[in-house]
Design an enzyme around this catalytic site. Structure first.
Site, PDB file in Angstrom:
ATOM      1  N   HIS A 224      42.753  10.563 -39.754  1.00  0.00           N
ATOM      2  CA  HIS A 224      43.882   9.781 -40.251  1.00  0.00           C
ATOM      3  C   HIS A 224      43.414   8.563 -41.032  1.00  0.00           C
ATOM      4  O   HIS A 224      43.575   8.500 -42.244  1.00  0.00           O
ATOM      5  CB  HIS A 224      44.776   9.372 -39.075  1.00  0.00           C
ATOM      6  CG  HIS A 224      46.070   8.723 -39.470  1.00  0.00           C
ATOM      7  ND1 HIS A 224      46.548   8.679 -40.758  1.00  0.00           N
ATOM      8  CD2 HIS A 224      47.014   8.082 -38.718  1.00  0.00           C
ATOM      9  CE1 HIS A 224      47.712   8.054 -40.784  1.00  0.00           C
ATOM     10  NE2 HIS A 224      48.022   7.676 -39.562  1.00  0.00           N
ATOM     11  N   HIS A 264      45.177  16.069 -49.374  1.00  0.00           N
ATOM     12  CA  HIS A 264      46.157  15.340 -48.577  1.00  0.00           C
ATOM     13  C   HIS A 264      47.124  16.342 -47.962  1.00  0.00           C
ATOM     14  O   HIS A 264      47.401  17.387 -48.550  1.00  0.00           O
ATOM     15  CB  HIS A 264      46.906  14.327 -49.449  1.00  0.00           C
ATOM     16  CG  HIS A 264      47.668  13.307 -48.661  1.00  0.00           C
ATOM     17  ND1 HIS A 264      48.930  13.546 -48.173  1.00  0.00           N
ATOM     18  CD2 HIS A 264      47.341  12.044 -48.274  1.00  0.00           C
ATOM     19  CE1 HIS A 264      49.352  12.471 -47.515  1.00  0.00           C
ATOM     20  NE2 HIS A 264      48.415  11.551 -47.556  1.00  0.00           N
ATOM     21  N   ASP A 320      42.345   7.013 -50.305  1.00  0.00           N
ATOM     22  CA  ASP A 320      41.076   6.559 -49.744  1.00  0.00           C
ATOM     23  C   ASP A 320      39.923   6.622 -50.733  1.00  0.00           C
ATOM     24  O   ASP A 320      38.926   5.915 -50.569  1.00  0.00           O
ATOM     25  CB  ASP A 320      40.716   7.403 -48.514  1.00  0.00           C
ATOM     26  CG  ASP A 320      41.736   7.253 -47.403  1.00  0.00           C
ATOM     27  OD1 ASP A 320      42.083   6.111 -47.085  1.00  0.00           O
ATOM     28  OD2 ASP A 320      42.185   8.274 -46.871  1.00  0.00           O
TER      29      ASP A 320
END
Length: 383
Positions: A224, A264, A320
Protein backbone atom coordinates in the site's frame (compact mmCIF):
# COMPACT_ATOMS: atom_id res chain seq x y z
CA UNK A 1 -24.40 -14.01 -6.63
CA UNK A 2 -24.53 -13.90 -2.81
CA UNK A 3 -22.03 -16.79 -2.66
CA UNK A 4 -19.66 -15.40 -5.29
CA UNK A 5 -16.20 -14.91 -3.83
CA UNK A 6 -14.42 -11.58 -4.46
CA UNK A 7 -10.86 -11.90 -3.16
CA UNK A 8 -9.70 -8.60 -1.72
CA UNK A 9 -13.28 -7.30 -2.15
CA UNK A 10 -12.27 -6.36 -5.69
CA UNK A 11 -15.17 -4.80 -7.56
CA UNK A 12 -17.49 -5.00 -4.54
CA UNK A 13 -19.46 -1.85 -3.72
CA UNK A 14 -19.52 -1.35 0.04
CA UNK A 15 -20.27 2.36 0.46
CA UNK A 16 -21.19 5.57 -1.30
CA UNK A 17 -18.98 8.63 -1.04
CA UNK A 18 -18.83 12.17 -2.36
CA UNK A 19 -15.21 12.76 -1.31
CA UNK A 20 -13.26 11.54 -4.33
CA UNK A 21 -13.85 9.95 -7.71
CA UNK A 22 -11.39 7.97 -9.82
CA UNK A 23 -11.70 7.16 -13.52
CA UNK A 24 -9.02 4.54 -14.07
CA UNK A 25 -9.42 4.43 -17.84
CA UNK A 26 -9.21 8.19 -18.35
CA UNK A 27 -6.62 8.82 -15.64
CA UNK A 28 -8.89 11.19 -13.76
CA UNK A 29 -9.00 12.03 -10.05
CA UNK A 30 -11.56 14.40 -8.54
CA UNK A 31 -12.04 15.67 -4.97
CA UNK A 32 -15.67 16.72 -4.39
CA UNK A 33 -16.10 17.72 -8.03
CA UNK A 34 -12.75 19.51 -8.45
CA UNK A 35 -10.06 17.93 -10.61
CA UNK A 36 -6.78 17.10 -8.98
CA UNK A 37 -5.03 19.32 -11.55
CA UNK A 38 -7.04 22.39 -10.46
CA UNK A 39 -6.51 21.68 -6.77
CA UNK A 40 -2.79 20.96 -7.12
CA UNK A 41 -2.26 24.14 -9.08
CA UNK A 42 -4.46 26.49 -7.09
CA UNK A 43 -5.35 25.17 -3.62
CA UNK A 44 -3.31 24.88 -0.45
CA UNK A 45 -3.42 21.64 1.51
CA UNK A 46 -5.48 23.43 4.16
CA UNK A 47 -8.05 24.37 1.51
CA UNK A 48 -8.19 20.74 0.43
CA UNK A 49 -8.73 19.60 4.02
CA UNK A 50 -11.56 22.08 4.39
CA UNK A 51 -13.08 20.85 1.12
CA UNK A 52 -12.87 17.19 2.14
CA UNK A 53 -14.27 17.81 5.61
CA UNK A 54 -16.94 20.43 4.82
CA UNK A 55 -18.00 19.54 1.26
CA UNK A 56 -17.17 23.00 -0.10
CA UNK A 57 -14.22 25.30 -0.64
CA UNK A 58 -13.76 27.89 2.09
CA UNK A 59 -14.16 31.63 1.76
CA UNK A 60 -11.14 33.73 2.67
CA UNK A 61 -12.56 34.33 6.14
CA UNK A 62 -13.34 30.64 6.64
CA UNK A 63 -9.88 29.61 5.47
CA UNK A 64 -8.16 32.11 7.76
CA UNK A 65 -10.12 30.77 10.73
CA UNK A 66 -9.47 27.15 9.73
CA UNK A 67 -5.72 27.74 9.31
CA UNK A 68 -5.58 29.43 12.71
CA UNK A 69 -7.42 26.52 14.35
CA UNK A 70 -5.05 24.02 12.71
CA UNK A 71 -1.93 25.98 13.66
CA UNK A 72 -3.07 26.29 17.28
CA UNK A 73 -3.24 22.47 17.57
CA UNK A 74 0.31 21.68 16.40
CA UNK A 75 2.01 21.34 19.78
CA UNK A 76 2.43 17.87 21.26
CA UNK A 77 2.69 17.08 24.96
CA UNK A 78 6.12 16.50 26.48
CA UNK A 79 5.06 12.93 27.22
CA UNK A 80 4.70 12.31 23.49
CA UNK A 81 8.22 13.65 22.93
CA UNK A 82 9.48 11.36 25.70
CA UNK A 83 7.76 8.43 23.99
CA UNK A 84 9.38 9.32 20.68
CA UNK A 85 12.77 9.45 22.39
CA UNK A 86 12.17 5.96 23.80
CA UNK A 87 11.17 4.70 20.35
CA UNK A 88 14.32 6.19 18.83
CA UNK A 89 16.40 4.43 21.46
CA UNK A 90 14.61 1.19 20.56
CA UNK A 91 15.42 1.81 16.87
CA UNK A 92 11.74 1.73 15.97
CA UNK A 93 10.84 2.35 12.32
CA UNK A 94 9.32 5.80 11.71
CA UNK A 95 5.97 4.45 10.51
CA UNK A 96 5.62 2.31 13.61
CA UNK A 97 6.66 5.23 15.79
CA UNK A 98 3.99 7.38 14.16
CA UNK A 99 1.33 4.72 14.78
CA UNK A 100 2.28 4.47 18.45
CA UNK A 101 2.49 8.23 18.99
CA UNK A 102 -0.87 8.92 17.33
CA UNK A 103 -2.46 6.32 19.58
CA UNK A 104 -0.91 8.04 22.60
CA UNK A 105 -2.34 11.43 21.56
CA UNK A 106 -5.75 10.29 22.74
CA UNK A 107 -4.47 10.53 26.34
CA UNK A 108 -4.32 14.30 25.91
CA UNK A 109 -7.58 14.74 23.98
CA UNK A 110 -9.69 17.47 25.62
CA UNK A 111 -12.91 15.90 24.31
CA UNK A 112 -12.02 12.31 25.12
CA UNK A 113 -15.43 11.74 26.72
CA UNK A 114 -17.40 13.00 23.71
CA UNK A 115 -20.10 10.69 22.37
CA UNK A 116 -18.70 8.77 19.35
CA UNK A 117 -21.81 9.83 17.44
CA UNK A 118 -21.04 13.51 18.04
CA UNK A 119 -19.60 14.18 14.57
CA UNK A 120 -18.63 17.76 15.38
CA UNK A 121 -16.42 16.51 18.22
CA UNK A 122 -15.03 13.80 15.94
CA UNK A 123 -14.15 16.46 13.37
CA UNK A 124 -12.30 18.47 15.99
CA UNK A 125 -10.41 15.33 17.04
CA UNK A 126 -9.49 14.68 13.41
CA UNK A 127 -8.27 18.26 13.06
CA UNK A 128 -6.06 17.89 16.13
CA UNK A 129 -4.56 14.63 14.88
CA UNK A 130 -3.92 16.11 11.43
CA UNK A 131 -2.23 19.16 12.94
CA UNK A 132 0.02 17.11 15.24
CA UNK A 133 1.24 14.40 12.86
CA UNK A 134 3.84 16.70 11.19
CA UNK A 135 5.13 17.68 14.64
CA UNK A 136 5.47 14.01 15.61
CA UNK A 137 7.38 13.11 12.45
CA UNK A 138 9.73 16.08 12.54
CA UNK A 139 10.44 15.52 16.24
CA UNK A 140 11.13 11.82 15.72
CA UNK A 141 13.58 12.47 12.90
CA UNK A 142 15.44 15.19 14.78
CA UNK A 143 15.69 13.05 17.89
CA UNK A 144 17.19 10.15 15.97
CA UNK A 145 19.71 12.59 14.45
CA UNK A 146 20.67 13.70 17.95
CA UNK A 147 19.25 17.19 17.41
CA UNK A 148 16.89 19.31 19.48
CA UNK A 149 13.20 19.21 18.67
CA UNK A 150 12.03 22.34 16.82
CA UNK A 151 8.78 23.79 18.09
CA UNK A 152 6.05 24.43 15.50
CA UNK A 153 5.30 27.93 14.28
CA UNK A 154 1.78 29.23 13.89
CA UNK A 155 2.70 31.76 11.19
CA UNK A 156 3.64 29.10 8.62
CA UNK A 157 1.36 26.91 6.52
CA UNK A 158 0.97 23.20 7.18
CA UNK A 159 3.57 22.15 4.59
CA UNK A 160 6.07 24.93 5.28
CA UNK A 161 5.84 24.37 9.02
CA UNK A 162 6.75 20.70 8.66
CA UNK A 163 9.81 21.54 6.57
CA UNK A 164 10.78 24.19 9.14
CA UNK A 165 10.47 21.75 12.06
CA UNK A 166 12.33 19.11 10.04
CA UNK A 167 15.33 21.27 9.04
CA UNK A 168 15.26 24.06 11.61
CA UNK A 169 15.20 26.60 8.78
CA UNK A 170 12.27 28.26 7.03
CA UNK A 171 11.91 26.67 3.57
CA UNK A 172 12.06 28.68 0.36
CA UNK A 173 8.89 29.18 -1.65
CA UNK A 174 9.70 26.46 -4.20
CA UNK A 175 10.22 23.80 -1.54
CA UNK A 176 7.15 24.82 0.47
CA UNK A 177 4.87 24.97 -2.58
CA UNK A 178 6.14 21.66 -3.93
CA UNK A 179 5.65 19.87 -0.63
CA UNK A 180 2.22 21.43 -0.20
CA UNK A 181 1.26 20.15 -3.65
CA UNK A 182 2.50 16.66 -2.78
CA UNK A 183 0.27 16.65 0.30
CA UNK A 184 -2.71 17.70 -1.80
CA UNK A 185 -2.08 14.91 -4.31
CA UNK A 186 -2.05 12.24 -1.59
CA UNK A 187 -4.95 13.55 0.52
CA UNK A 188 -7.62 11.12 -0.69
CA UNK A 189 -8.05 8.30 -3.17
CA UNK A 190 -11.33 6.47 -2.85
CA UNK A 191 -11.73 3.37 -0.70
CA UNK A 192 -8.09 2.32 -0.66
CA UNK A 193 -6.98 -0.18 1.97
CA UNK A 194 -6.09 2.32 4.70
CA UNK A 195 -9.21 4.41 4.18
CA UNK A 196 -11.40 1.31 4.27
CA UNK A 197 -9.61 0.16 7.43
CA UNK A 198 -10.36 3.50 9.10
CA UNK A 199 -14.02 3.21 8.06
CA UNK A 200 -14.33 -0.36 9.36
CA UNK A 201 -12.98 0.73 12.73
CA UNK A 202 -15.24 3.81 12.79
CA UNK A 203 -18.28 1.68 11.94
CA UNK A 204 -17.97 0.08 15.39
CA UNK A 205 -18.27 3.60 16.87
CA UNK A 206 -14.65 3.54 17.97
CA UNK A 207 -13.14 7.02 18.27
CA UNK A 208 -11.16 8.98 15.67
CA UNK A 209 -7.82 8.08 17.27
CA UNK A 210 -8.55 4.38 16.81
CA UNK A 211 -9.60 4.92 13.20
CA UNK A 212 -6.52 6.94 12.28
CA UNK A 213 -4.18 4.56 14.13
CA UNK A 214 -5.70 1.69 12.14
CA UNK A 215 -5.28 3.64 8.91
CA UNK A 216 -1.60 4.15 9.67
CA UNK A 217 -1.21 0.45 10.33
CA UNK A 218 -2.78 -0.44 7.00
CA UNK A 219 -0.73 2.15 5.11
CA UNK A 220 2.51 0.76 6.56
CA UNK A 221 2.24 -2.42 4.48
CA UNK A 222 4.50 -2.70 1.43
CA UNK A 223 1.55 -3.35 -0.90
CA UNK A 224 0.00 0.00 0.00
CA UNK A 225 2.20 2.85 1.20
CA UNK A 226 5.80 1.80 0.71
CA UNK A 227 6.28 1.96 -3.04
CA UNK A 228 7.64 5.53 -3.14
CA UNK A 229 10.52 4.47 -0.90
CA UNK A 230 11.07 1.40 -3.07
CA UNK A 231 11.27 3.58 -6.20
CA UNK A 232 13.86 5.90 -4.71
CA UNK A 233 15.93 3.02 -3.39
CA UNK A 234 15.94 1.59 -6.91
CA UNK A 235 16.99 4.91 -8.46
CA UNK A 236 19.80 5.31 -5.92
CA UNK A 237 20.96 1.77 -6.63
CA UNK A 238 20.93 2.51 -10.36
CA UNK A 239 22.95 5.69 -9.89
CA UNK A 240 25.48 4.10 -7.53
CA UNK A 241 26.00 1.14 -9.88
CA UNK A 242 27.68 3.39 -12.44
CA UNK A 243 25.83 1.53 -15.20
CA UNK A 244 23.69 3.05 -17.88
CA UNK A 245 20.25 3.26 -16.19
CA UNK A 246 18.45 1.63 -19.08
CA UNK A 247 20.93 -1.25 -19.19
CA UNK A 248 20.60 -1.68 -15.43
CA UNK A 249 16.80 -1.81 -15.63
CA UNK A 250 16.91 -4.18 -18.60
CA UNK A 251 19.17 -6.59 -16.70
CA UNK A 252 17.03 -6.30 -13.57
CA UNK A 253 13.82 -7.08 -15.46
CA UNK A 254 15.51 -10.08 -17.02
CA UNK A 255 16.33 -11.25 -13.50
CA UNK A 256 12.67 -10.96 -12.49
CA UNK A 257 12.53 -7.45 -11.02
CA UNK A 258 9.05 -6.00 -10.60
CA UNK A 259 9.62 -2.28 -11.18
CA UNK A 260 8.14 -0.35 -8.23
CA UNK A 261 5.93 2.65 -8.93
CA UNK A 262 4.32 0.99 -11.96
CA UNK A 263 0.79 -0.32 -12.18
CA UNK A 264 -2.22 0.45 -10.01
CA UNK A 265 -5.28 -1.42 -8.77
CA UNK A 266 -7.54 1.27 -10.32
CA UNK A 267 -5.62 3.15 -13.02
CA UNK A 268 -5.08 1.55 -16.42
CA UNK A 269 -3.20 4.62 -17.69
CA UNK A 270 -0.67 6.99 -16.16
CA UNK A 271 -1.75 8.18 -12.73
CA UNK A 272 -2.73 11.88 -13.01
CA UNK A 273 -0.83 12.56 -9.78
CA UNK A 274 2.32 11.12 -11.38
CA UNK A 275 1.93 13.56 -14.28
CA UNK A 276 1.90 16.49 -11.85
CA UNK A 277 4.75 15.22 -9.68
CA UNK A 278 6.88 14.47 -12.74
CA UNK A 279 6.67 18.15 -13.65
CA UNK A 280 7.44 19.27 -10.07
CA UNK A 281 10.39 16.88 -9.87
CA UNK A 282 11.79 18.48 -13.01
CA UNK A 283 11.19 21.99 -11.62
CA UNK A 284 12.97 21.13 -8.37
CA UNK A 285 15.92 19.68 -10.24
CA UNK A 286 16.24 22.70 -12.49
CA UNK A 287 15.98 25.09 -9.51
CA UNK A 288 18.76 23.29 -7.65
CA UNK A 289 20.90 22.58 -10.68
CA UNK A 290 20.74 18.83 -9.97
CA UNK A 291 18.27 17.24 -12.36
CA UNK A 292 19.74 13.76 -12.35
CA UNK A 293 17.00 12.08 -10.30
CA UNK A 294 14.29 13.40 -12.57
CA UNK A 295 16.36 12.45 -15.62
CA UNK A 296 16.92 8.87 -14.45
CA UNK A 297 13.24 8.37 -13.62
CA UNK A 298 12.06 9.98 -16.85
CA UNK A 299 14.47 7.97 -18.99
CA UNK A 300 13.38 4.73 -17.32
CA UNK A 301 9.72 5.61 -17.87
CA UNK A 302 10.27 6.27 -21.57
CA UNK A 303 12.28 3.07 -21.95
CA UNK A 304 9.66 0.90 -20.26
CA UNK A 305 6.94 2.31 -22.48
CA UNK A 306 8.76 2.56 -25.80
CA UNK A 307 10.98 -0.52 -25.59
CA UNK A 308 9.28 -2.81 -23.08
CA UNK A 309 5.69 -1.94 -24.01
CA UNK A 310 4.58 -1.65 -20.41
CA UNK A 311 1.60 0.46 -21.48
CA UNK A 312 0.30 -2.39 -23.64
CA UNK A 313 0.40 -4.59 -20.55
CA UNK A 314 -1.75 -2.11 -18.63
CA UNK A 315 1.24 -0.82 -16.67
CA UNK A 316 1.94 2.90 -16.27
CA UNK A 317 3.63 5.10 -13.64
CA UNK A 318 1.62 5.63 -10.49
CA UNK A 319 2.01 8.46 -8.00
CA UNK A 320 4.91 6.72 -6.25
CA UNK A 321 7.17 6.73 -9.28
CA UNK A 322 7.85 10.46 -9.03
CA UNK A 323 6.92 11.33 -5.44
CA UNK A 324 10.13 9.72 -4.20
CA UNK A 325 12.27 11.94 -6.41
CA UNK A 326 10.44 15.01 -5.08
CA UNK A 327 10.96 14.05 -1.43
CA UNK A 328 14.58 13.11 -2.04
CA UNK A 329 15.33 16.52 -3.53
CA UNK A 330 13.75 18.12 -0.46
CA UNK A 331 16.27 16.25 1.70
CA UNK A 332 13.74 13.91 3.30
CA UNK A 333 15.09 10.49 4.39
CA UNK A 334 13.73 7.51 2.48
CA UNK A 335 12.10 5.88 5.50
CA UNK A 336 9.98 8.99 6.10
CA UNK A 337 8.25 8.75 2.72
CA UNK A 338 5.43 6.50 3.89
CA UNK A 339 4.90 8.46 7.14
CA UNK A 340 4.61 11.60 5.01
CA UNK A 341 2.03 9.75 2.92
CA UNK A 342 0.12 9.26 6.21
CA UNK A 343 0.58 12.94 7.06
CA UNK A 344 -1.38 13.75 3.92
CA UNK A 345 -3.85 10.83 3.76
CA UNK A 346 -5.12 11.48 7.28
CA UNK A 347 -7.26 14.18 5.65
CA UNK A 348 -9.05 11.54 3.62
CA UNK A 349 -9.32 9.13 6.55
CA UNK A 350 -11.01 11.76 8.70
CA UNK A 351 -13.32 12.81 5.88
CA UNK A 352 -14.45 9.27 5.09
CA UNK A 353 -14.98 8.41 8.76
CA UNK A 354 -17.22 11.45 9.23
CA UNK A 355 -19.11 10.75 6.02
CA UNK A 356 -19.68 7.08 6.84
CA UNK A 357 -20.82 7.78 10.39
CA UNK A 358 -23.53 10.14 9.14
CA UNK A 359 -25.44 6.96 8.22
CA UNK A 360 -23.44 4.37 10.08
CA UNK A 361 -23.81 0.65 9.73
CA UNK A 362 -21.40 -1.83 11.27
CA UNK A 363 -19.20 -3.25 8.51
CA UNK A 364 -19.39 -7.01 8.84
CA UNK A 365 -18.66 -9.03 5.67
CA UNK A 366 -19.24 -12.76 5.45
CA UNK A 367 -16.61 -15.40 4.88
CA UNK A 368 -17.13 -18.82 3.30
CA UNK A 369 -16.22 -21.68 5.61
CA UNK A 370 -14.06 -24.34 3.92
CA UNK A 371 -12.92 -26.31 6.96
CA UNK A 372 -13.82 -29.72 8.34
CA UNK A 373 -17.31 -30.62 9.57
CA UNK A 374 -18.61 -33.18 12.07
CA UNK A 375 -15.25 -34.13 13.58
CA UNK A 376 -15.45 -36.56 16.49
CA UNK A 377 -14.01 -35.38 19.78
CA UNK A 378 -10.86 -37.19 20.90
CA UNK A 379 -9.85 -37.02 24.59
CA UNK A 380 -6.50 -35.30 25.04
CA UNK A 381 -4.70 -38.41 26.30
CA UNK A 382 -5.72 -40.30 23.15
CA UNK A 383 -4.52 -37.75 20.58
Amino acid sequence: MADELHKGLEGVLVAESSLSYIDGDEGKLVYRGYTIEDLAENASYEEVLYLLWHDELPTREELDEFESEMAAERDIDDAVVDLLRDLVNADEAPMNALRTAVSQLSAFEPEADADPEDLDASLRKGRRITAKIPTILAAYDRLRRGEDVVEPREDLGHAANFLYMFTGEEPDDVAAETFDMALTLHADHGLNASTFTSMVIASTLADMYSSVTGGIGALSGSLHGGANQDVMELLVEVEESGKDPLKWVDDAIADGLRVPGWGHRVYNVKDPRAVILERKSKDLGEASGAKKWYDIAHDIEQYLIEEKNFDEKGLAPNVDFYSGTVYYQLGIPLDLYTPIFAMSRVGGWVGHVLEYQEDNRLIRPRGRYIGDEDNDWTPIDER
